[in-house]
Design a protein around this motif. Structure first.
Motif, PDB file in Angstrom:
ATOM      1  N   ASP A  66       0.926  -1.153  -0.136  1.00 21.10           N
ATOM      2  CA  ASP A  66       0.029  -0.119   0.044  1.00 21.10           C
ATOM      3  C   ASP A  66       0.885   1.281  -0.013  1.00 21.10           C
ATOM      4  O   ASP A  66       1.996   1.399   0.531  1.00 21.10           O
ATOM      5  CB  ASP A  66      -1.149  -0.016   1.359  1.00 21.10           C
ATOM      6  N   VAL A  67       0.364   2.290  -0.555  1.00 19.54           N
ATOM      7  CA  VAL A  67       1.037   3.607  -0.723  1.00 19.54           C
ATOM      8  C   VAL A  67       0.680   4.448   0.456  1.00 19.54           C
ATOM      9  O   VAL A  67       1.349   5.405   0.617  1.00 19.54           O
ATOM     10  CB  VAL A  67       0.691   4.310  -2.026  1.00 19.54           C
ATOM     11  N   ASN A  68      -0.153   4.137   1.253  1.00 17.72           N
ATOM     12  CA  ASN A  68      -0.234   5.128   2.391  1.00 17.72           C
ATOM     13  C   ASN A  68       0.587   4.669   3.604  1.00 17.72           C
ATOM     14  O   ASN A  68       1.047   3.745   3.779  1.00 17.72           O
ATOM     15  CB  ASN A  68      -1.908   4.562   3.061  1.00 17.72           C
ATOM     16  N   PRO A  69       0.892   5.836   4.422  1.00 22.01           N
ATOM     17  CA  PRO A  69       1.604   5.905   5.544  1.00 22.01           C
ATOM     18  C   PRO A  69       0.746   5.090   6.644  1.00 22.01           C
ATOM     19  O   PRO A  69      -0.464   4.540   6.548  1.00 22.01           O
ATOM     20  CB  PRO A  69       1.618   7.310   5.902  1.00 22.01           C
ATOM     21  N   PRO A  70       1.503   4.676   7.654  1.00 19.63           N
ATOM     22  CA  PRO A  70       1.107   3.519   8.570  1.00 19.63           C
ATOM     23  C   PRO A  70      -0.096   4.038   9.671  1.00 19.63           C
ATOM     24  O   PRO A  70      -0.457   3.242  10.323  1.00 19.63           O
ATOM     25  CB  PRO A  70       2.437   3.112   9.260  1.00 19.63           C
ATOM     26  N   VAL A  71      -0.240   5.317  10.130  1.00 23.86           N
ATOM     27  CA  VAL A  71      -0.979   5.615  11.204  1.00 23.86           C
ATOM     28  C   VAL A  71      -2.288   4.953  11.025  1.00 23.86           C
ATOM     29  O   VAL A  71      -2.785   4.756  11.987  1.00 23.86           O
ATOM     30  CB  VAL A  71      -1.061   7.301  11.327  1.00 23.86           C
ATOM     31  N   PRO A  72      -3.011   5.106   9.926  1.00 24.45           N
ATOM     32  CA  PRO A  72      -4.494   4.502  10.014  1.00 24.45           C
ATOM     33  C   PRO A  72      -4.476   3.012  10.271  1.00 24.45           C
ATOM     34  O   PRO A  72      -5.417   2.679  10.799  1.00 24.45           O
ATOM     35  CB  PRO A  72      -4.835   4.706   8.389  1.00 24.45           C
ATOM     36  N   PHE A  73      -3.315   2.463   9.926  1.00 22.21           N
ATOM     37  CA  PHE A  73      -3.294   1.074  10.317  1.00 22.21           C
ATOM     38  C   PHE A  73      -3.169   0.916  11.778  1.00 22.21           C
ATOM     39  O   PHE A  73      -3.784  -0.063  12.174  1.00 22.21           O
ATOM     40  CB  PHE A  73      -2.133   0.207   9.489  1.00 22.21           C
ATOM     41  N   GLY A  74      -2.390   1.573  12.412  1.00 25.78           N
ATOM     42  CA  GLY A  74      -2.367   1.645  13.758  1.00 25.78           C
ATOM     43  C   GLY A  74      -3.696   2.009  14.325  1.00 25.78           C
ATOM     44  O   GLY A  74      -4.126   1.275  15.555  1.00 25.78           O
ATOM     45  N   ILE A  75      -4.385   2.935  13.934  1.00 25.26           N
ATOM     46  CA  ILE A  75      -5.690   3.154  14.543  1.00 25.26           C
ATOM     47  C   ILE A  75      -6.717   2.220  14.307  1.00 25.26           C
ATOM     48  O   ILE A  75      -7.205   1.627  15.323  1.00 25.26           O
ATOM     49  CB  ILE A  75      -6.346   4.631  13.830  1.00 25.26           C
ATOM     50  N   PRO A 229      10.588  -1.833   2.896  1.00 20.75           N
ATOM     51  CA  PRO A 229       9.382  -1.616   2.257  1.00 20.75           C
ATOM     52  C   PRO A 229       8.389  -0.787   2.268  1.00 20.75           C
ATOM     53  O   PRO A 229       7.808  -0.226   1.502  1.00 20.75           O
ATOM     54  CB  PRO A 229       8.758  -3.133   2.512  1.00 20.75           C
ATOM     55  N   MET A 230       8.331  -0.181   3.694  1.00 22.99           N
ATOM     56  CA  MET A 230       7.636   1.104   3.704  1.00 22.99           C
ATOM     57  C   MET A 230       7.871   2.141   3.136  1.00 22.99           C
ATOM     58  O   MET A 230       7.213   2.978   2.462  1.00 22.99           O
ATOM     59  CB  MET A 230       7.569   1.451   5.380  1.00 22.99           C
ATOM     60  N   PHE A 231       9.124   2.440   3.139  1.00 24.61           N
ATOM     61  CA  PHE A 231       9.883   3.580   2.131  1.00 24.61           C
ATOM     62  C   PHE A 231       9.543   3.191   0.810  1.00 24.61           C
ATOM     63  O   PHE A 231       9.282   4.332   0.131  1.00 24.61           O
ATOM     64  CB  PHE A 231      11.503   3.878   2.411  1.00 24.61           C
ATOM     65  N   VAL A 232       9.810   2.132   0.129  1.00 24.62           N
ATOM     66  CA  VAL A 232       9.515   2.032  -1.135  1.00 24.62           C
ATOM     67  C   VAL A 232       8.079   2.249  -1.647  1.00 24.62           C
ATOM     68  O   VAL A 232       7.810   2.992  -2.573  1.00 24.62           O
ATOM     69  CB  VAL A 232       9.856   0.578  -1.454  1.00 24.62           C
ATOM     70  N   GLU A 233       7.266   1.852  -0.730  1.00 26.96           N
ATOM     71  CA  GLU A 233       5.795   1.847  -0.923  1.00 26.96           C
ATOM     72  C   GLU A 233       5.187   3.279  -0.738  1.00 26.96           C
ATOM     73  O   GLU A 233       4.364   3.758  -1.580  1.00 26.96           O
ATOM     74  CB  GLU A 233       5.171   0.614  -0.423  1.00 26.96           C
ATOM     75  N   THR A 234       5.583   3.732   0.233  1.00 26.47           N
ATOM     76  CA  THR A 234       4.870   5.230   0.667  1.00 26.47           C
ATOM     77  C   THR A 234       5.700   6.218  -0.085  1.00 26.47           C
ATOM     78  O   THR A 234       4.956   7.196  -0.281  1.00 26.47           O
ATOM     79  CB  THR A 234       4.934   5.353   2.224  1.00 26.47           C
TER      80      THR A 234
END
Length: 450
Positions: A66-75, A229-234
């Motif tokens: 996913d291209v979105n940053p991770p905060v919504p996943f934490g919520i 992977p987070m850097f690559v995708e977001t």
């Protein structure tokens, strides 16, 4: 007028704006429950499923592309924990929380406008301007979307910066950027505001607040082996695999989002210009935020109405500055004529609230009852789209269930490419990747634009 860093706990603007906000968001939530519940759209299903998946062994950006940053996943992971793993309860919690967050954001925009102008009428006008785009209160009951949280944390960061809380402002701005990439604009603004208001010390405190939040996120994903992977995708994929566009296409998209409320855009532009020319020392950030996020919606990302919400906040603040200027002139004219001050104030309130409230209602008319002008704009939008070579693959080529099926049946997909947005498909085509890849855990061998 200088920024007020301290205000009374009870203000006239809140007594006027609060009932408007409560009525519209309650109506939007009730409409969703009565008409659409428990139907779930693709984006909320994805975010909420990922939160559940995290608690059941899934790692974002490795098991989930996913291209979105991770905060919504934490919520959504926290909401999933509270739901006990029941997806219907999770959807109910997500709907309620996102509705409350969106409603609170409107009040925060009004508060920021009041802190800036000291005018109740300007604060009410700013809050009502947020409601001109009805998707704010019609889509928030559908569940978690990243843009709602980026907007909430970003506006809260502005309010905290104006109240001289630099560390908290920096932390909230980092949460905004961690919810959606365009939230990074709020981070830049609050650092500049802290420096302008109190000097280098508060600017460093703001950076420290953002650094703490960012550091925690980095450590968590580094420990999970998902930092690259987070850097690559977001970051990399977001910059490389964005949709093609023309300026005309984006303009038509904005007109589709704002509808009849587009009449407020010149009003906001005047407010930005006044802030930049007449009061740039204290209000420069209103113009800067408006311009930066205008570039975002015109040249970077505008795939739907929610993508315009952060910019809408600065449109609302521009309207507030304009209303302040108009009411100041009306006051001066009334004083010159010897009119009763209370009567003149009531007339100002009536005029401002009436005009903007009519535009709020026009947003609902546009959303539900204006097929002819909307179809015309959509046709112009399609004609403005640039011709491009077709992609070798499409989302239909992915052998995965629908996002709704994945959500309700609590599936753990066998591939990391199961959301299959167009950004994702473009990225796969650009990198010679495979739609059936089990994990997305490395740097691509190549990236290009096809």
């Amino acid at each position: 007028m200088s920024v007020r860093s301290r205000v009374a706990s009870h203000s006239g603007w809140l007594a006027v704006l609060g009932p408007f906000v409560a009525a519209l968001f309650v109506a939007g939530f009730v409409r969703y429950v009565l008409v659409d519940w428990p139907t779930i759209a693709t984006d909320p299903a994805f975010f909420q499923h990922t939160g559940w998946y995290v608690l059941n062994g899934g790692v974002p950006y490795i098991d989930v592309w996913d291209v979105n940053p991770p905060v919504p996943f934490g919520i959504t992971a926290v909401l999933s924990l509270l739901s006990g793993g029941d997806m219907l309860v999770l959807h109910g919690l997500s709907s309620a929380l996102t509705t409350l967050v969106a409603a609170a954001t409107v009040l925060l925009v009004g508060w920021v406008a009041y802190l800036v102008t000291g005018e109740d009428a300007a604060a009410v006008a700013a809050g009502l301007t947020m409601l001109v785009v009805p998707e704010l209160f019609l889509l928030s009951p559908e569940g978690v979307r990243a843009q709602f949280y980026a907007l909430f944390f970003g506006v809260l960061a502005l309010a905290l910066a104006l109240r001289d809380r630099p560390f908290l402002a920096g932390a909230m701005a980092a949460l905004s950027a961690g919810s959606w990439q365009s939230g990074g604009v709020f981070a830049l603004l609050v650092v500049g505001m802290a420096y302008q208001r109190s000097g280098r010390r508060d600017a460093l405190w703001t950076i420290a607040g953002g650094g703490v939040v960012t550091g925690v996120v980095v450590l968590v994903f580094a420990a999970a082996g998902a930092l690259v992977p987070m850097f690559v995708e977001t970051v990399v994929a977001t910059l490389s695999a964005g949709s093609s566009y023309t300026l005309a296409e984006r303009v038509y998209s904005l007109l589709l989002v704002f509808g009849y409320g587009s009449l407020l855009l010149p009003v906001a532009l005047y407010g930005w210009a006044h802030a930049a020319v007449r009061d740039r020392r204290e209000r420069w950030w209103i113009t800067a935020g408006g311009v930066l996020l205008a570039l975002q919606v015109l040249f970077v990302d505008l795939d739907g109405s929610t993508d315009a919400l952060p910019w809408l906040a600065f449109v609302a603040l521009g309207v507030a500055v304009t209303v302040e200027r108009v009411t100041t002139r009306w006051s001066a004219t009334a004083e010159h004529r010897g009119d009763d001050a209370n009567r003149a104030t009531r007339r100002r309130w009536t005029a401002v609230v009436a005009v903007v409230a009519v535009l709020v209602l026009s947003g609902l008319v546009w959303h539900f009852g204006s097929p002819a002008p909307q179809s015309t704009l959509r046709a112009m939008h399609q004609e403005a789209e640039p011709e491009a070579d077709p992609l070798p693959i499409t989302p239909a080529d992915g052998d995965v269930p629908s996002m709704q099926t994945i959500y309700w049946e609590q599936l753990k997909p066998e591939t990391c490419h199961y959301r299959l947005s167009w950004n994702e498909v473009r990225w796969v085509a650009m990198t010679d990747d495979r739609l059936d890849r089990r994990t997305c855990d490395g740097w691509p061998d190549r990236t290009d634009r096809g």
